[in-house]
Design an enzyme around this catalytic site. Structure first.
Site, PDB file in Angstrom:
ATOM      1  N   GLU A  60       0.814  -1.221   0.000  1.00 22.75           N
ATOM      2  CA  GLU A  60       0.000   0.000   0.000  1.00 22.75           C
ATOM      3  C   GLU A  60       0.842   1.263   0.000  1.00 22.75           C
ATOM      4  O   GLU A  60       0.447   2.258  -0.609  1.00 22.75           O
ATOM      5  CB  GLU A  60      -0.906   0.041   1.239  1.00 22.75           C
ATOM      6  CG  GLU A  60      -2.060  -0.906   1.192  1.00 22.75           C
ATOM      7  CD  GLU A  60      -2.902  -0.856   2.461  1.00 22.75           C
ATOM      8  OE1 GLU A  60      -2.795   0.117   3.235  1.00 22.75           O
ATOM      9  OE2 GLU A  60      -3.664  -1.805   2.669  1.00 22.75           O
ATOM     10  N   ASP A  61       1.964   1.252   0.690  1.00 28.52           N
ATOM     11  CA  ASP A  61       2.665   2.499   1.002  1.00 28.52           C
ATOM     12  C   ASP A  61       4.051   2.647   0.407  1.00 28.52           C
ATOM     13  O   ASP A  61       4.729   3.635   0.696  1.00 28.52           O
ATOM     14  CB  ASP A  61       2.778   2.649   2.528  1.00 28.52           C
ATOM     15  CG  ASP A  61       1.424   2.753   3.200  1.00 28.52           C
ATOM     16  OD1 ASP A  61       0.433   3.063   2.523  1.00 28.52           O
ATOM     17  OD2 ASP A  61       1.357   2.500   4.419  1.00 28.52           O
TER      18      ASP A  61
END
Length: 179
Positions: A60-61
């Protein structure tokens, strides 16, 4: 050989998250990842689950891809990370719809994947309630209250971890209601 995975995952996660900082506290992001791993260890998670705990936010990051995780850590660890990665995208609509999709996806995760989500919830909740009461009240706490009953696999597999996550969310609800 399994004991090797958490150390490798820690090093990879620290590298992948680079100079990222936690939103509210501005401490290096890897502190959150370490806390998730420590919570998992406290509940006797396997080394593979602890490794995935270190890596749980990489898809996600960071720029890391599933293929990279699979090549570095194998299908099991990469699969656990994928299980706790949000599937919703902005094109799926407003936040309530996106979070509903993510909850449905997490409901089907393995007990191990749900262990990681519980540890992540325990780690995140205090910071969010302490530093962003408006977001906690409007979004975060209601979303977690809706999620926890769906995590039946971890409830059946590691009830004490699930119970702690529920208790943390319940305490957060109490705090936002009285604020």
């Amino acid at each position: 050989m399994d004991m090797f995975w958490p150390d490798k995952a820690r090093d990879f996660a620290v590298w992948a998250h680079g100079s990222q900082l936690r939103k509210y506290t501005k401490v290096p992001y890897w502190h959150h990842l370490e806390e998730v791993a420590q919570i998992l260890l406290r509940y006797s998670a396997s080394p593979l689950v602890v490794a995935a705990g270190w890596l749980h936010d990489t898809l996600e990051d960071t720029e890391a891809t599933y293929d990279l995780l699979e090549s570095e850590f194998g299908k099991v660890i990469a699969g656990f990370v994928l299980e706790v990665t949000d599937v919703s995208r902005p094109e799926h609509g407003k936040r309530p719809m996106r979070k509903r999709l993510d909850r449905q996806y997490l409901a089907g995760a393995s007990a191990e994947g749900q262990m990681i989500k519980c540890a992540d919830t325990i780690s995140n909740t205090k910071d969010i309630v302490q530093h962003d009461m408006g977001f906690a009240r409007k979004h975060y706490v209601p979303e977690k209250l809706a999620l926890m009953p769906l995590l039946v696999n971890v409830r059946n597999y590691r009830y004490p971890l699930w119970r702690e996550a529920c208790d943390v969310v319940d305490q957060a609800k109490f705090e936002v209601d009285r604020a």
